[in-house]
Design a protein around this motif. Sequence first.
Motif, PDB file in Angstrom:
ATOM      1  N   SER A 181     -35.600 -40.554  49.964  1.00 13.11           N
ATOM      2  CA  SER A 181     -34.673 -40.723  51.302  1.00 13.11           C
ATOM      3  C   SER A 181     -33.940 -39.375  51.728  1.00 13.11           C
ATOM      4  CB  SER A 181     -33.623 -41.844  50.975  1.00 13.11           C
ATOM      5  OG  SER A 181     -32.707 -41.428  49.980  1.00 13.11           O
ATOM      6  N   LEU A 182     -33.300 -39.564  52.720  1.00 14.86           N
ATOM      7  CA  LEU A 182     -32.513 -38.512  53.319  1.00 14.86           C
ATOM      8  C   LEU A 182     -31.398 -38.103  52.306  1.00 14.86           C
ATOM      9  CD1 LEU A 182     -32.175 -39.042  57.152  1.00 14.86           C
ATOM     10  CD2 LEU A 182     -33.646 -37.468  55.953  1.00 14.86           C
ATOM     11  N   ASP A 183     -30.789 -39.268  51.558  1.00 10.73           N
ATOM     12  CA  ASP A 183     -29.642 -38.791  50.639  1.00 10.73           C
ATOM     13  C   ASP A 183     -30.437 -38.383  49.486  1.00 10.73           C
ATOM     14  OD1 ASP A 183     -27.813 -39.910  52.084  1.00 10.73           O
ATOM     15  OD2 ASP A 183     -28.076 -41.868  51.128  1.00 10.73           O
ATOM     16  N   ASP A 184     -31.650 -38.527  49.207  1.00 14.30           N
ATOM     17  CA  ASP A 184     -32.301 -38.013  48.014  1.00 14.30           C
ATOM     18  C   ASP A 184     -32.654 -36.476  48.174  1.00 14.30           C
ATOM     19  OD1 ASP A 184     -33.416 -38.213  45.483  1.00 14.30           O
ATOM     20  OD2 ASP A 184     -35.380 -38.453  46.327  1.00 14.30           O
ATOM     21  N   ILE A 185     -32.935 -36.332  49.338  1.00 10.82           N
ATOM     22  CA  ILE A 185     -33.233 -34.931  49.966  1.00 10.82           C
ATOM     23  C   ILE A 185     -31.936 -34.015  49.692  1.00 10.82           C
ATOM     24  CG2 ILE A 185     -34.013 -33.246  51.829  1.00 10.82           C
ATOM     25  CD1 ILE A 185     -35.783 -35.618  52.676  1.00 10.82           C
ATOM     26  N   GLU A 186     -30.837 -34.558  50.243  1.00 12.18           N
ATOM     27  CA  GLU A 186     -29.458 -33.716  50.259  1.00 12.18           C
ATOM     28  C   GLU A 186     -29.183 -33.283  48.740  1.00 12.18           C
ATOM     29  OE1 GLU A 186     -25.024 -34.146  52.172  1.00 12.18           O
ATOM     30  OE2 GLU A 186     -26.361 -35.758  52.299  1.00 12.18           O
ATOM     31  N   ALA A 187     -29.288 -34.570  48.100  1.00 16.09           N
ATOM     32  CA  ALA A 187     -28.733 -34.500  46.700  1.00 16.09           C
ATOM     33  C   ALA A 187     -29.695 -33.393  45.910  1.00 16.09           C
ATOM     34  CB  ALA A 187     -29.180 -35.712  45.887  1.00 16.09           C
ATOM     35  N   LYS A 188     -31.030 -33.342  46.290  1.00 15.52           N
ATOM     36  CA  LYS A 188     -31.731 -32.080  45.425  1.00 15.52           C
ATOM     37  C   LYS A 188     -31.265 -30.910  46.129  1.00 15.52           C
ATOM     38  CE  LYS A 188     -35.374 -35.477  44.533  1.00 15.52           C
ATOM     39  NZ  LYS A 188     -34.538 -35.777  43.321  1.00 15.52           N
ATOM     40  N   ILE A 189     -31.131 -30.762  47.436  1.00 12.36           N
ATOM     41  CA  ILE A 189     -30.721 -29.417  47.788  1.00 12.36           C
ATOM     42  C   ILE A 189     -29.266 -29.001  47.226  1.00 12.36           C
ATOM     43  CG2 ILE A 189     -30.035 -28.238  49.891  1.00 12.36           C
ATOM     44  CD1 ILE A 189     -32.211 -30.064  51.498  1.00 12.36           C
ATOM     45  N   ASP A 190     -28.447 -30.019  47.133  1.00  7.99           N
ATOM     46  CA  ASP A 190     -27.243 -29.696  46.678  1.00  7.99           C
ATOM     47  C   ASP A 190     -27.405 -29.288  45.066  1.00  7.99           C
ATOM     48  OD1 ASP A 190     -25.998 -30.490  48.763  1.00  7.99           O
ATOM     49  OD2 ASP A 190     -25.423 -32.478  48.342  1.00  7.99           O
ATOM     50  N   GLU A 191     -28.196 -29.885  44.408  1.00 12.36           N
ATOM     51  CA  GLU A 191     -28.514 -29.747  43.078  1.00 12.36           C
ATOM     52  C   GLU A 191     -28.996 -28.046  42.950  1.00 12.36           C
ATOM     53  OE1 GLU A 191     -32.190 -30.997  40.739  1.00 12.36           O
ATOM     54  OE2 GLU A 191     -30.638 -32.477  40.216  1.00 12.36           O
ATOM     55  N   ARG A 192     -29.836 -27.719  43.799  1.00 13.09           N
ATOM     56  CA  ARG A 192     -30.668 -26.332  43.796  1.00 13.09           C
ATOM     57  C   ARG A 192     -29.401 -25.497  44.351  1.00 13.09           C
ATOM     58  NH1 ARG A 192     -36.573 -24.744  45.059  1.00 13.09           N
ATOM     59  NH2 ARG A 192     -36.611 -25.784  43.239  1.00 13.09           N
ATOM     60  N   MET A 193     -28.555 -25.718  45.248  1.00 14.18           N
ATOM     61  CA  MET A 193     -27.315 -24.850  45.677  1.00 14.18           C
ATOM     62  C   MET A 193     -26.361 -24.677  44.511  1.00 14.18           C
ATOM     63  SD  MET A 193     -26.505 -26.150  49.383  1.00 14.18           S
ATOM     64  CE  MET A 193     -24.739 -26.067  49.169  1.00 14.18           C
ATOM     65  N   GLU A 194     -25.999 -25.699  43.678  1.00 19.57           N
ATOM     66  CA  GLU A 194     -25.150 -25.569  42.646  1.00 19.57           C
ATOM     67  C   GLU A 194     -25.559 -24.669  41.543  1.00 19.57           C
ATOM     68  OE1 GLU A 194     -22.994 -28.406  39.227  1.00 19.57           O
ATOM     69  OE2 GLU A 194     -23.681 -29.267  41.109  1.00 19.57           O
ATOM     70  N   PHE A 195     -26.880 -24.947  41.242  1.00 19.95           N
ATOM     71  CA  PHE A 195     -27.652 -23.990  40.182  1.00 19.95           C
ATOM     72  C   PHE A 195     -27.591 -22.644  40.592  1.00 19.95           C
ATOM     73  CE2 PHE A 195     -31.452 -21.477  39.224  1.00 19.95           C
ATOM     74  CZ  PHE A 195     -31.166 -21.520  37.779  1.00 19.95           C
ATOM     75  N   VAL A 196     -28.165 -22.408  41.984  1.00 22.90           N
ATOM     76  CA  VAL A 196     -28.109 -20.882  42.420  1.00 22.90           C
ATOM     77  C   VAL A 196     -26.581 -20.250  42.244  1.00 22.90           C
ATOM     78  CG1 VAL A 196     -28.292 -19.379  44.145  1.00 22.90           C
ATOM     79  CG2 VAL A 196     -30.151 -21.020  43.697  1.00 22.90           C
TER      80      VAL A 196
END
Length: 150
Positions: free
Chosen positions: A75-90
């Motif tokens: 879902s769009l929420d899932d996409i947003e969560a995955k991008i947020d996860e990568r942003m936090e990691f970076v």
Amino acid sequence: MVDETVEENTAAETDEFRIPETWAEMCENEPLFSLLPELAPAERLSFKEAAELRKLSSMAGFTLNADINGPEAKSLDDIEAKIDERMEFVGTALDWVKSLTVKPDKVDEWATGIGLDELFWLIEAILMFYTDQLGKSLASKRKSASTRSN
């Protein structure tokens, strides 16, 4: 014939991915690394920096979730969560890189203008390089310790 093909494929796989031996070689393979300020060598990492490296390496693997592009979003929420996860990691990984230099503001300057996914892969390469170098540092210390006791 089959044995030759297997040997060629094995050699090709080995040649495809090899962690550089030195930071200079890292910079040859990816010129963007030469724009980073001087980073502390692996053998000078404190316990905390080495532990953070271990944590970040695990986080990178989790962020990848066994697929180069990550798991399929539902879902769009899932996409947003995955991008947020990568942003936090970076962001966390960049803070770690900053801890390795006396010019942390230059790390921010280096990261400016690089997309999230590209920055993720650059950071992943730095983490792999430092992990490899730490292993070599330990081996070197063991040799020194055994030489002194002889």
